[in-house]
Design a protein around this motif. Structure first.
Motif, mmCIF file in Angstrom:
data_model
loop_
_atom_site.group_PDB
_atom_site.id
_atom_site.type_symbol
_atom_site.label_atom_id
_atom_site.label_comp_id
_atom_site.label_asym_id
_atom_site.label_seq_id
_atom_site.Cartn_x
_atom_site.Cartn_y
_atom_site.Cartn_z
ATOM 1 N N ASN A 178 -21.023 -6.601 -18.294
ATOM 2 C CA ASN A 178 -20.210 -5.317 -18.031
ATOM 3 C C ASN A 178 -18.812 -5.648 -17.393
ATOM 4 O OD1 ASN A 178 -22.635 -3.717 -18.512
ATOM 5 N ND2 ASN A 178 -23.313 -4.580 -16.596
ATOM 6 N N ILE A 179 -17.923 -4.598 -17.932
ATOM 7 C CA ILE A 179 -16.538 -4.850 -17.366
ATOM 8 C C ILE A 179 -15.847 -3.595 -17.200
ATOM 9 C CG2 ILE A 179 -15.964 -7.296 -18.447
ATOM 10 C CD1 ILE A 179 -14.684 -5.722 -20.896
ATOM 11 N N ALA A 180 -15.224 -3.604 -16.462
ATOM 12 C CA ALA A 180 -14.242 -2.313 -16.310
ATOM 13 C C ALA A 180 -12.547 -2.821 -15.903
ATOM 14 C CB ALA A 180 -14.744 -1.584 -15.347
ATOM 15 N N PHE A 181 -11.760 -3.001 -16.980
ATOM 16 C CA PHE A 181 -10.456 -3.220 -16.786
ATOM 17 C C PHE A 181 -9.444 -2.228 -17.040
ATOM 18 C CE2 PHE A 181 -11.947 -7.692 -18.690
ATOM 19 C CZ PHE A 181 -12.672 -7.661 -17.418
ATOM 20 N N ALA A 182 -8.448 -2.280 -15.943
ATOM 21 C CA ALA A 182 -7.189 -1.442 -16.261
ATOM 22 C C ALA A 182 -6.028 -2.364 -15.987
ATOM 23 C CB ALA A 182 -6.937 -0.392 -14.919
ATOM 24 N N ILE A 183 -5.274 -2.343 -17.353
ATOM 25 C CA ILE A 183 -4.322 -3.331 -17.445
ATOM 26 C C ILE A 183 -2.932 -2.786 -17.815
ATOM 27 C CG2 ILE A 183 -3.698 -5.512 -19.007
ATOM 28 C CD1 ILE A 183 -6.801 -5.761 -19.428
ATOM 29 N N ASP A 238 0.862 -1.308 0.043
ATOM 30 C CA ASP A 238 0.184 0.194 -0.011
ATOM 31 C C ASP A 238 0.609 1.139 0.020
ATOM 32 O OD1 ASP A 238 -2.546 -1.093 -0.244
ATOM 33 O OD2 ASP A 238 -2.610 -1.633 1.766
ATOM 34 N N GLU A 239 2.053 1.329 0.699
ATOM 35 C CA GLU A 239 2.978 2.356 0.809
ATOM 36 C C GLU A 239 3.781 2.727 -0.571
ATOM 37 O OE1 GLU A 239 4.875 0.784 4.046
ATOM 38 O OE2 GLU A 239 2.717 0.165 4.455
ATOM 39 N N ASN A 240 3.525 1.737 -1.658
ATOM 40 C CA ASN A 240 4.595 1.836 -2.862
ATOM 41 C C ASN A 240 4.131 1.731 -4.018
ATOM 42 O OD1 ASN A 240 7.344 1.894 -1.407
ATOM 43 N ND2 ASN A 240 6.497 -0.161 -0.320
ATOM 44 N N THR A 241 2.557 1.908 -4.002
ATOM 45 C CA THR A 241 1.881 1.725 -5.199
ATOM 46 C C THR A 241 1.200 3.006 -5.455
ATOM 47 O OG1 THR A 241 0.208 0.712 -3.962
ATOM 48 C CG2 THR A 241 1.732 -0.686 -5.133
ATOM 49 N N ILE A 242 1.607 4.173 -5.747
ATOM 50 C CA ILE A 242 1.243 5.511 -6.065
ATOM 51 C C ILE A 242 0.260 5.213 -7.502
ATOM 52 C CG2 ILE A 242 1.254 7.780 -6.372
ATOM 53 C CD1 ILE A 242 4.366 7.076 -5.123
ATOM 54 N N ILE A 243 1.077 4.623 -8.408
ATOM 55 C CA ILE A 243 0.535 4.566 -9.746
ATOM 56 C C ILE A 243 -0.637 3.803 -9.714
ATOM 57 C CG2 ILE A 243 1.037 3.764 -12.217
ATOM 58 C CD1 ILE A 243 2.224 6.308 -11.617
ATOM 59 N N GLN A 244 -0.392 2.503 -8.971
ATOM 60 C CA GLN A 244 -1.798 1.598 -8.979
ATOM 61 C C GLN A 244 -2.977 2.166 -8.255
ATOM 62 O OE1 GLN A 244 1.418 0.668 -8.684
ATOM 63 N NE2 GLN A 244 1.983 -1.058 -9.374
ATOM 64 N N LYS A 245 -2.611 3.019 -7.390
ATOM 65 C CA LYS A 245 -3.780 3.606 -6.781
ATOM 66 C C LYS A 245 -4.520 4.568 -7.676
ATOM 67 C CE LYS A 245 -3.075 3.043 -1.876
ATOM 68 N NZ LYS A 245 -2.139 1.993 -1.769
ATOM 69 N N LYS A 246 -3.684 5.531 -8.454
ATOM 70 C CA LYS A 246 -4.134 6.472 -9.212
ATOM 71 C C LYS A 246 -5.060 5.532 -10.510
ATOM 72 C CE LYS A 246 -0.919 10.018 -9.104
ATOM 73 N NZ LYS A 246 0.203 10.827 -9.840
ATOM 74 N N VAL A 247 -4.420 4.492 -10.916
ATOM 75 C CA VAL A 247 -5.167 3.744 -11.682
ATOM 76 C C VAL A 247 -6.499 3.234 -11.291
ATOM 77 C CG1 VAL A 247 -5.150 1.466 -12.984
ATOM 78 C CG2 VAL A 247 -2.890 3.002 -13.003
ATOM 79 N N ALA A 248 -6.393 2.765 -10.083
ATOM 80 C CA ALA A 248 -7.823 2.310 -9.437
ATOM 81 C C ALA A 248 -8.854 3.489 -9.376
ATOM 82 C CB ALA A 248 -7.588 1.591 -8.043
ATOM 83 N N THR A 249 -8.484 4.732 -9.122
ATOM 84 C CA THR A 249 -9.191 5.708 -9.081
ATOM 85 C C THR A 249 -9.739 5.978 -10.322
ATOM 86 O OG1 THR A 249 -8.202 6.647 -7.229
ATOM 87 C CG2 THR A 249 -9.551 8.351 -8.169
ATOM 88 N N HIS A 250 -9.169 6.131 -11.475
ATOM 89 C CA HIS A 250 -9.373 6.359 -12.814
ATOM 90 C C HIS A 250 -10.286 5.439 -13.415
ATOM 91 C CE1 HIS A 250 -9.103 8.811 -16.496
ATOM 92 N NE2 HIS A 250 -8.693 7.803 -17.015
ATOM 93 N N LEU A 251 -10.090 4.298 -13.060
ATOM 94 C CA LEU A 251 -10.906 3.042 -13.594
ATOM 95 C C LEU A 251 -12.224 3.180 -12.873
ATOM 96 C CD1 LEU A 251 -11.155 0.255 -14.813
ATOM 97 C CD2 LEU A 251 -10.464 -1.022 -12.803
ATOM 98 N N LEU A 252 -12.335 3.404 -11.639
ATOM 99 C CA LEU A 252 -13.599 3.638 -10.849
ATOM 100 C C LEU A 252 -14.428 5.041 -11.685
ATOM 101 C CD1 LEU A 252 -13.381 2.528 -7.267
ATOM 102 C CD2 LEU A 252 -14.686 1.620 -8.921
#
Ligand SMILES: C[S@@+](CC[C@H](N)C(=O)[O-])C[C@H]1O[C@@H](n2cnc3c(N)ncnc32)[C@H](O)[C@@H]1O
Length: 230
Positions: free
Chosen positions: A129-134, A15-29
């Motif tokens: 329905n899908i929503a994928f960030a890859i 959780d402390e090292n995934t700045i990009i993954q967190k931004k990706v999840a927010t954008h995906l939602l």
């Protein structure tokens, strides 16, 4: 699967090292413009997507093959976590008996699939329905070029073509850059987030050479966002 052990081992620092993954999840939602009630999250990790969902749902099933990640994922009467490979046939059979799902979502995980087309076809049997960030093949492109390693990441345009066979979709390809003070911190970051590709790792010599010669202040990530027209 080496990368799964890596994810499990690094679950506490994930959780402390995934700045990009967190931004990706927010954008995906932000692409999900309705309020699905029954959701399946493939490669749910420690629960970033689940924690970010701000509407009421009836059932959220998170699936992840790394035990350490599942252990940290929130759980309650509405949230179930299954510690299994999302390509496992028995798991897929069980999900087929639990259809339909209002949404199959996945953030920063499907690039690890052994057979991504089979997986996408499976999702089309349990939901419309899908929503994928890859993460796709231009992620760390300069590192791969400099080290003459081949990326294990899928090609974005090929993924779009594959997904179009099963869903009526729209997509976006986004480039993220993450700045670092020096090259050593860049390579530490790659190691800590478990995105280094598991099987095809750099040797110590290659890593040392890259740390000395990598020309940019940043690491670059390419992410494909793909979802229904709905
Ligand atoms: C980069 S993390 C993303 C986690 C979460 N979706 C997020 O956005 O924070 C990728 C996750 O996918 C999981 N994963 C990779 N391959 C998998 C597979 N075949 N089956 C289930 N989970 C898998 C890993 O264990 C890891 O937790």
């Amino acid at each position: 699967m080496k990368h799964i052990k890596e994810f499990s081992k690094r679950a506490n620092s994930y959780d402390e090292n995934t700045i990009i993954q967190k931004k990706v999840a927010t954008h995906l939602l932000s692409k999900v413009k309705y309020n699905p009630k029954k959701i399946l999250d493939l490669g749910c990790g420690t629960g970033d997507l689940n924690l970010k969902i701000d509407w009421e749902y009836e059932k959220f099933i998170g699936v992840d093959s790394a035990y350490g990640m599942c252990k940290k994922h929130p759980k309650n009467d509405f949230v179930e976590v299954i510690n299994i490979n999302f390509e496992d046939k028995k798991f897929q059979q069980d999900m087929l008996c639990d259809t339909p799902f209002d949404l199959i979502i996945s953030s920063s995980a499907l690039q690890w699939a052994k057979n991504i087309e089979e997986l996408i076809e499976f999702t089309s049997k349990i939901s419309s329905n899908i929503a994928f960030a890859i993460f796709t093949c231009n992620t760390f492109a300069d590192i791969y070029k400099l080290s003459s390693l081949e990326t294990f990441l899928p090609d974005a345009k090929e993924l779009v073509e594959i997904t179009k066979k099963y869903f009526d979709i729209v997509y976006e390809i986004k480039i993220y850059r993450l700045n670092f003070e020096d090259n050593i911190s860049k390579f530490r970051y790659i190691k800590k987030t478990g995105v280094s590709g598991g099987e095809r790792k750099l040797t110590v010599r290659q890593t040392k050479k890259l740390i000395e010669t990598y020309p940019h202040k940043y690491l670059e990530f390419e992410v494909l966002f793909i979802h229904n027209k709905k």
